[in-house]
Design a protein around this motif. Structure first.
Motif, PDB file in Angstrom:
ATOM      1  N   GLU A 295       0.582  -1.367  -0.183  1.00 44.67           N
ATOM      2  CA  GLU A 295       0.119   0.097   0.269  1.00 44.67           C
ATOM      3  C   GLU A 295       0.883   0.863   0.000  1.00 44.67           C
ATOM      4  OE1 GLU A 295      -3.537  -1.235   2.153  1.00 44.67           O
ATOM      5  OE2 GLU A 295      -2.137  -0.104   3.662  1.00 44.67           O
ATOM      6  N   HIS A 297       2.937   4.877   1.225  1.00 48.10           N
ATOM      7  CA  HIS A 297       2.615   5.355   2.268  1.00 48.10           C
ATOM      8  C   HIS A 297       2.817   6.758   1.940  1.00 48.10           C
ATOM      9  CE1 HIS A 297       4.446   1.645   4.748  1.00 48.10           C
ATOM     10  NE2 HIS A 297       3.060   2.068   4.264  1.00 48.10           N
ATOM     11  N   PHE A 339       1.746   7.533   6.896  1.00 48.11           N
ATOM     12  CA  PHE A 339       0.505   6.384   6.294  1.00 48.11           C
ATOM     13  C   PHE A 339       0.185   5.740   6.245  1.00 48.11           C
ATOM     14  CE2 PHE A 339      -0.107  10.395   9.934  1.00 48.11           C
ATOM     15  CZ  PHE A 339      -0.801   9.703  10.084  1.00 48.11           C
ATOM     16  N   SER A 340      -0.185   4.685   5.929  1.00 43.43           N
ATOM     17  CA  SER A 340      -0.383   4.092   4.491  1.00 43.43           C
ATOM     18  C   SER A 340      -2.616   3.825   4.387  1.00 43.43           C
ATOM     19  CB  SER A 340      -1.045   2.266   5.027  1.00 43.43           C
ATOM     20  OG  SER A 340      -0.977   1.919   5.905  1.00 43.43           O
ATOM     21  N   LEU A 341      -2.240   4.201   3.227  1.00 39.05           N
ATOM     22  CA  LEU A 341      -3.344   4.105   2.957  1.00 39.05           C
ATOM     23  C   LEU A 341      -4.181   3.426   1.654  1.00 39.05           C
ATOM     24  CD1 LEU A 341      -3.355   5.478  -0.831  1.00 39.05           C
ATOM     25  CD2 LEU A 341      -2.477   7.686   0.924  1.00 39.05           C
ATOM     26  N   ARG A 342      -5.172   2.675   1.320  1.00 38.51           N
ATOM     27  CA  ARG A 342      -5.957   1.611   1.070  1.00 38.51           C
ATOM     28  C   ARG A 342      -6.119   2.767  -0.537  1.00 38.51           C
ATOM     29  NH1 ARG A 342      -7.799   0.118   5.481  1.00 38.51           N
ATOM     30  NH2 ARG A 342      -6.990  -2.084   6.217  1.00 38.51           N
ATOM     31  N   SER A 345      -9.927   4.469  -0.467  1.00 37.63           N
ATOM     32  CA  SER A 345     -10.084   5.514   0.195  1.00 37.63           C
ATOM     33  C   SER A 345      -9.751   7.190  -0.565  1.00 37.63           C
ATOM     34  CB  SER A 345      -9.380   5.548   2.105  1.00 37.63           C
ATOM     35  OG  SER A 345      -8.344   5.376   1.555  1.00 37.63           O
ATOM     36  N   GLU A 357      -9.538   7.456   4.541  1.00 34.01           N
ATOM     37  CA  GLU A 357      -9.351   6.731   5.770  1.00 34.01           C
ATOM     38  C   GLU A 357      -7.065   6.451   5.874  1.00 34.01           C
ATOM     39  OE1 GLU A 357      -9.495   2.130   8.286  1.00 34.01           O
ATOM     40  OE2 GLU A 357     -11.053   2.585   6.361  1.00 34.01           O
ATOM     41  N   LEU A 358      -7.100   7.263   6.953  1.00 32.99           N
ATOM     42  CA  LEU A 358      -5.187   6.425   7.145  1.00 32.99           C
ATOM     43  C   LEU A 358      -4.496   5.847   8.026  1.00 32.99           C
ATOM     44  CD1 LEU A 358      -4.347  10.392   6.796  1.00 32.99           C
ATOM     45  CD2 LEU A 358      -3.859   8.984   5.244  1.00 32.99           C
ATOM     46  N   GLN A 359      -3.904   4.949   7.580  1.00 28.41           N
ATOM     47  CA  GLN A 359      -3.662   3.553   8.563  1.00 28.41           C
ATOM     48  C   GLN A 359      -2.302   4.067   9.192  1.00 28.41           C
ATOM     49  OE1 GLN A 359      -5.522   1.038   9.947  1.00 28.41           O
ATOM     50  NE2 GLN A 359      -6.853   1.920   8.730  1.00 28.41           N
ATOM     51  N   PHE A 360      -2.010   4.690  10.789  1.00 25.43           N
ATOM     52  CA  PHE A 360      -1.057   4.993  11.191  1.00 25.43           C
ATOM     53  C   PHE A 360      -0.113   3.835  11.434  1.00 25.43           C
ATOM     54  CE2 PHE A 360       1.640   5.384  14.484  1.00 25.43           C
ATOM     55  CZ  PHE A 360       2.062   6.791  14.998  1.00 25.43           C
ATOM     56  N   ALA A 361       1.862   3.982  10.751  1.00 28.98           N
ATOM     57  CA  ALA A 361       2.317   3.353  10.208  1.00 28.98           C
ATOM     58  C   ALA A 361       3.745   3.539  11.203  1.00 28.98           C
ATOM     59  CB  ALA A 361       2.710   3.377   8.957  1.00 28.98           C
TER      60      ALA A 361
END
Length: 413
Positions: A295, A297, A339-342, A345, A357-361
């Protein structure tokens, strides 16, 4: 895929996906209105680059040499900059360099209005020579080298005219051959080029560098060689030369300069960087292990209100974190976070990205100065799905040429 009504005699141009051209037009219209005392700007930057770090801390902001009205003294700017520490120091020095946006769409009139060069891989830095010494500083303000050089007043041996006269070069230090490759010039022998066009600055670099022995092999009074990066018109021939010709340095993409652009500190759409696998080893961003993640970043800065922003001016908000998460993760305003992003999103609205939506990395180390810019995030996204290819740049140049030919024919009729 080209639309069915496309004229087969004309090269197909990739449709624009961003608002980059609108912002570029705006930047050209307003750059003259932002003119300040160019000599004062150059002096304050030179003094800041030469100033040794202060042992005291300073929580006060550095006065801007571009401010209107009661402008701060040059010495005040240099002194305040020297007192900065950590994040503030990195941010201040990083904002003194003109930084390119990432080319998301091919600009119109590429052949007429733009220069192109192959960008050397290496460490971007500002180099100042004055008072018999030469100092280079990285974007984060750290001194890279302190050395004698054949630049004007760059060594004790080469002082001519006032010893305090200074020159400032925008360079990339290429470690394999220990050479400073000049990509731009800010000042030469005290003469500021901030408000000069890129076309003039590149002419000045080449003409003035030949007046010195800075391009000679290293010696006792000349520790590193300085070489101007070959700059081409963005015609088919120039684009092909920058893209395909061999260079003494490792390439890291292509740099494009609008001919009419002044030297503007910070991120500007009047300078662009573009990459593909043929002219750069790193097209897609890698993780801490050097691998391209599944994904995409992104790196964003945390604000006091919990919002996550890019490094653009003004910044673009890509989301936010709750106060509970910030406290639990021991995060602070100014932290750079990954962050990773799909893909699902992401939306493009009016030429800008919206991320659902952001996923904290994780948190980044302190050596980095800036969050990602919006154009970099969008370039990375496009590179994974619908990249801007060299064929698209060629088609843009060919389309420009055919428009000129068509105009010439109409004038003859």
């Amino acid at each position: 895929m080209a639309p069915s009504h496309h004229d087969p005699r004309r090269p197909y141009k990739r449709a624009a996906i961003s608002d980059q051209q609108r912002r570029r037009d705006s930047a050209l219209r307003t750059q003259s209105a932002r003119r300040a005392d160019a000599q004062a700007r150059a002096r304050s930057l030179a003094n800041s680059l030469l100033s040794p770090p202060s042992s005291s801390s300073n929580d006060q902001p550095v006065p801007s040499p571009e401010a209107h009205g009661d402008e701060p003294a040059v010495a005040d700017v240099a002194t305040a900059a020297a007192k900065l520490r950590g994040h503030d120091q990195r941010r201040w020095f990083a904002r003194q360099i003109m930084l390119p946006e990432w080319m998301v769409d091919a600009p119109p009139h590429l052949a007429r209005d733009w220069h192109v060069c192959s960008r050397p891989a290496g460490k971007r830095c500002l180099v100042v020579s004055s008072n018999g010494i030469t100092i280079s500083r990285l974007r984060n303000g750290t001194i890279l080298h302190r050395f004698p050089s054949a630049l004007p007043n760059g060594s004790k041996r080469g002082i001519s005219g006032p010893a305090s006269s200074y020159s400032i070069l925008d360079c990339i230090f290429h470690e394999p051959d220990e050479t400073y490759y000049i990509v731009d010039m800010i000042c030469w022998r005290g003469y500021s080029l901030y408000d000069c066009t890129a076309e003039f600055r590149f002419f000045w670099v080449n003409s003035k560098l030949t007046e010195t022995s800075a391009g000679d092999p290293p010696s006792t009074y000349h520790r590193y060689r300085f070489t101007a990066v070959p700059m081409y018109e963005s015609t088919l021939e120039g684009l092909q030369a920058a893209y395909s010709l061999s260079t003494p340095y490792v390439k890291d993409g292509l740099l494009f300069y609008n001919k009419h652009a002044h030297y503007e500190s910070g991120i500007t759409p009047l300078t662009l960087v573009w990459k593909d696998e043929a002219c750069s080893q790193y097209v897609l961003d890698t993780d801490s292990e050097g691998q391209v993640p599944t994904e995409q970043h992104v790196v964003l800065e945390l604000r006091e209100d919990g919002k996550l922003i890019t490094s653009d001016d003004p910044p673009i908000v890509f989301g936010g974190l709750s106060s509970e998460f910030i406290q639990k993760s021991n995060l602070r305003p100014g932290n750079l976070l990954r962050f990773s992003l799909r893909d699902e999103s992401v939306k493009l609205v009016d030429g800008k990205m919206e991320i659902g939506e952001l996923q904290f990395a994780g948190r980044l180390n302190r050596t980095r100065s800036f969050a990602d810019s919006h154009s970099k995030v969008l370039f990375q996204y496009a590179a994974r799905h619908a990249p801007l290819r060299i064929e698209d740049l060629v088609a843009s140049v060919q389309s420009n040429s055919m428009e000129v030919e068509s105009t010439d024919i109409e004038m003859q009729d």
